[in-house]
Motif scaffolding. Structure first.
Motif, PDB file in Angstrom:
ATOM      1  N   LEU A 207      65.279 -31.015 -39.100  1.00  0.00           N
ATOM      2  CA  LEU A 207      64.583 -32.265 -38.782  1.00  0.00           C
ATOM      3  C   LEU A 207      65.162 -33.392 -39.638  1.00  0.00           C
ATOM      4  O   LEU A 207      65.181 -33.293 -40.861  1.00  0.00           O
ATOM      5  CB  LEU A 207      63.091 -32.068 -39.107  1.00  0.00           C
ATOM      6  CG  LEU A 207      62.090 -33.093 -38.638  1.00  0.00           C
ATOM      7  CD1 LEU A 207      62.097 -33.211 -37.118  1.00  0.00           C
ATOM      8  CD2 LEU A 207      60.678 -32.678 -39.108  1.00  0.00           C
ATOM      9  N   ARG A 208      65.637 -34.406 -38.978  1.00  0.00           N
ATOM     10  CA  ARG A 208      66.225 -35.531 -39.709  1.00  0.00           C
ATOM     11  C   ARG A 208      65.150 -36.276 -40.510  1.00  0.00           C
ATOM     12  O   ARG A 208      64.029 -36.459 -40.024  1.00  0.00           O
ATOM     13  CB  ARG A 208      66.851 -36.458 -38.669  1.00  0.00           C
ATOM     14  CG  ARG A 208      67.422 -37.719 -39.192  1.00  0.00           C
ATOM     15  CD  ARG A 208      68.044 -38.463 -38.021  1.00  0.00           C
ATOM     16  NE  ARG A 208      68.345 -39.817 -38.388  1.00  0.00           N
ATOM     17  CZ  ARG A 208      68.070 -40.881 -37.649  1.00  0.00           C
ATOM     18  NH1 ARG A 208      67.484 -40.733 -36.476  1.00  0.00           N
ATOM     19  NH2 ARG A 208      68.391 -42.072 -38.053  1.00  0.00           N
ATOM     20  N   VAL A 209      65.491 -36.676 -41.735  1.00  0.00           N
ATOM     21  CA  VAL A 209      64.534 -37.440 -42.532  1.00  0.00           C
ATOM     22  C   VAL A 209      64.829 -38.929 -42.312  1.00  0.00           C
ATOM     23  O   VAL A 209      65.883 -39.426 -42.702  1.00  0.00           O
ATOM     24  CB  VAL A 209      64.643 -37.086 -44.035  1.00  0.00           C
ATOM     25  CG1 VAL A 209      63.673 -37.935 -44.848  1.00  0.00           C
ATOM     26  CG2 VAL A 209      64.375 -35.606 -44.253  1.00  0.00           C
ATOM     27  N   LEU A 210      63.887 -39.610 -41.696  1.00  0.00           N
ATOM     28  CA  LEU A 210      64.071 -41.060 -41.480  1.00  0.00           C
ATOM     29  C   LEU A 210      63.958 -41.795 -42.804  1.00  0.00           C
ATOM     30  O   LEU A 210      64.572 -42.836 -43.002  1.00  0.00           O
ATOM     31  CB  LEU A 210      63.013 -41.591 -40.522  1.00  0.00           C
ATOM     32  CG  LEU A 210      63.096 -41.116 -39.080  1.00  0.00           C
ATOM     33  CD1 LEU A 210      61.896 -41.593 -38.306  1.00  0.00           C
ATOM     34  CD2 LEU A 210      64.380 -41.619 -38.441  1.00  0.00           C
ATOM     35  N   GLY A 211      63.128 -41.244 -43.698  1.00  0.00           N
ATOM     36  CA  GLY A 211      63.024 -41.871 -45.013  1.00  0.00           C
ATOM     37  C   GLY A 211      61.747 -41.489 -45.735  1.00  0.00           C
ATOM     38  O   GLY A 211      60.854 -40.858 -45.166  1.00  0.00           O
ATOM     39  N   VAL A 212      61.714 -41.897 -47.012  1.00  0.00           N
ATOM     40  CA  VAL A 212      60.555 -41.637 -47.869  1.00  0.00           C
ATOM     41  C   VAL A 212      59.757 -42.933 -48.003  1.00  0.00           C
ATOM     42  O   VAL A 212      60.330 -44.008 -48.165  1.00  0.00           O
ATOM     43  CB  VAL A 212      61.025 -41.164 -49.270  1.00  0.00           C
ATOM     44  CG1 VAL A 212      59.861 -41.072 -50.248  1.00  0.00           C
ATOM     45  CG2 VAL A 212      61.748 -39.816 -49.162  1.00  0.00           C
ATOM     46  N   VAL A 213      58.426 -42.812 -47.930  1.00  0.00           N
ATOM     47  CA  VAL A 213      57.540 -43.959 -48.177  1.00  0.00           C
ATOM     48  C   VAL A 213      56.744 -43.665 -49.443  1.00  0.00           C
ATOM     49  O   VAL A 213      56.155 -42.592 -49.568  1.00  0.00           O
ATOM     50  CB  VAL A 213      56.552 -44.153 -47.000  1.00  0.00           C
ATOM     51  CG1 VAL A 213      55.500 -45.198 -47.336  1.00  0.00           C
ATOM     52  CG2 VAL A 213      57.301 -44.546 -45.739  1.00  0.00           C
TER      53      VAL A 213
END
Ligand code: ADP
Length: 296
Positions: A207-213
Motif C-alpha cells: 500500500l503506497r503511503v501518501l504521507g504522514v499527518v
C-alpha cells in the motif's frame, strides 16, 4: 445486535430515516453497486486510538467536498465508529436498493455519503464483540455490497493498529487499486513508534503511503496566537523524513475543531479563521495533487 434494515422492494426509492434528502436514482446505483464508480480510494491509518484518525478522515472528506468533489466515507473502525456522530448522522437508517446497501447522505447536496457499522447497531452504545472472521466478513460486505455510485474519493477510516481487519480491508480494496494511505500520528515518540509499525504494514501489503499527518501538533492561544507544543513537536515530520515518505502537514489542537466535531458541524465551511483550517485544507490539497486525473 444489528438493527433491522428497512428492506424495500426492488426498484423502490431510498428512504433516509429522519432525513429529508434522498439518494441518487436507483438505476444509477444498480449500475455501479460497488466501488466501480469510485475514482480514488484513500485509507486513513493510525498506530493507536485517540490520535485523531477519525477527525482527519472526516475533515479530509469535508475539505475534498469543499474543493467540489463528491466524497464517500467508509468507516470500518468497527469497535469505535465515531464518524456518524462527527457528521451528525447518528441514528440514520441504512436502506437497501437493487445495488446493495445505500450509504447515508449527510448533506442536502448529496456530495458526502457515509457507511458505518454505527448505523447497523440497534443501540449506539452497544459494543461490537465479535471474533475476527465475523468482522472480516462485514468489512468485505461493506466493500462489495454498498451502492456507492459515482464518487471522486472514498475515504476509508480504519481501526487503530495493524490487525486482521486491516488485512481484510486492504485485501478487499486491492482489486480497485487504492490511491494510498494517509498515516496519522501525534508528535510524541510513543505515537511515532506505533506509526513506524503502520508504515511497515503499508510496505508489506504494497500500500503506497501518501504521507504522514501530525495531529494535535501544538496549541495556538486564541488570545495571543502563540503556539505551545503541548505534546512536543516535529515527531511526525522526522518520522516521515526517516521513512522516506511525504510529510503532509501538522494540525494544531484546536478547540473549535473539537466543538465542531462534537456538534457534527462542517468545520471547513464554518471555521475558516480557525488555526486548524489552513493545515487541513493544505493536506487535502496535497491529496488532490497526488490523485492522477483518471480517464472516465
Ligand atoms: P481516533 O480516530 O484516532 O481514535 P478521534 O479522531 O476520534 O481519534 O479524536 C479523538 C478526540 O480528539 C476527538 O474528540 C476529537 O474531537 C479530538 N481531536 C482530534 N484532533 C483534534 C485537533 N486537532 N484539535 C482538537 N481536537 C481534536
Amino acid at each position: 445486535m444489528f438493527a433491522c434494515f428497512p428492506l424495500e422492494s426492488a426498484g423502490s426509492q431510498q428512504r433516509l430515516g429522519s432525513s429529508t434528502t434522498c439518494g441518487p436514482r436507483v438505476s444509477e446505483l444498480t449500475e455501479a453497486g460497488n466501488l466501480a464508480g469510485v475514482q480514488h480510494i484513500i485509507l486513513v491509518l493510525s498506530g493507536k486510538g485517540g490520535v485523531g484518525k477519525s477527525t482527519i478522515s472526516t475533515e479530509l472528506a469535508l475539505a475534498l467536498r469543499h474543493a467540489g468533489k463528491k466524497v464517500g466515507i467508509l468507516d470500518v473502525d468497527l469497535c469505535g465508529p465515531s464518524i456518524p456522530r462527527m457528521l451528525r448522522a447518528q441514528g440514520r437508517a441504512v436502506h437497501q436498493c437493487d445495488g446493495g446497501w445505500v450509504p447515508v447522505y449527510v448533506d442536502q447536496e448529496q456530495s458526502i455519503c457515509l457507511m458505518s457499522v454505527g448505523f447497523l447497531l440497534e443501540n449506539p452504545d452497544e459494543a461490537v464483540v465479535w471474533r475476527g472472521p465475523k468482522k472480516n466478513a462485514l468489512i468485505k460486505q461493506f466493500v462489495s455490497d454498498v451502492a456507492w455510485g459515482q464518487l471522486d474519493y472514498l475515504v476509508v477510516d480504519t481501526p487503530p493498529g495493524t490487525s486482521d481487519e486491516h488485512m481484510a480491508t486492504v485485501d478487499a480494496l486491492r482489486p480497485y487499486g487504492p490511491l494510498g494511505a494517509l498515516v496519522v500520528t501525534t508528535p510524541q515518540a510513543v505515537s511515532v513508534g506505533d506509526v513506524r509499525r503502520e508504515l511497515t504494514f503499508c510496505r508489506k501489503t504494497g500500500l503506497r503511503v501518501l504521507g504522514v499527518v501530525e495531529n494535535m501538533s501544538g496549541f495556538v492561544c486564541p488570545h495571543c496566537a502563540e503556539c505551545t507544543s503541548v505534546f512536543s513537536r516535529g515527531g511526525g515530520e522526522e518520522l516521515a523524513s526517516h521513512a522516506g515518505v511525504p510529510f503532509l502537514g501538522s494540525v494544531p489542537l484546536d478547540p473549535e475543531l473539537t466543538k465542531s466535531l462534537e456538534e457534527g458541524r462542517d468545520f471547513i465551511r464554518e471555521f475558516p479563521e480557525s488555526p486548524a483550517f489552513p493545515a487541513l485544507l493544505s493536506i487535502a490539497q496535497k491529496v488532490l495533487t497526488e490523485a492522477p486525473a483518471r480517464v472516465p
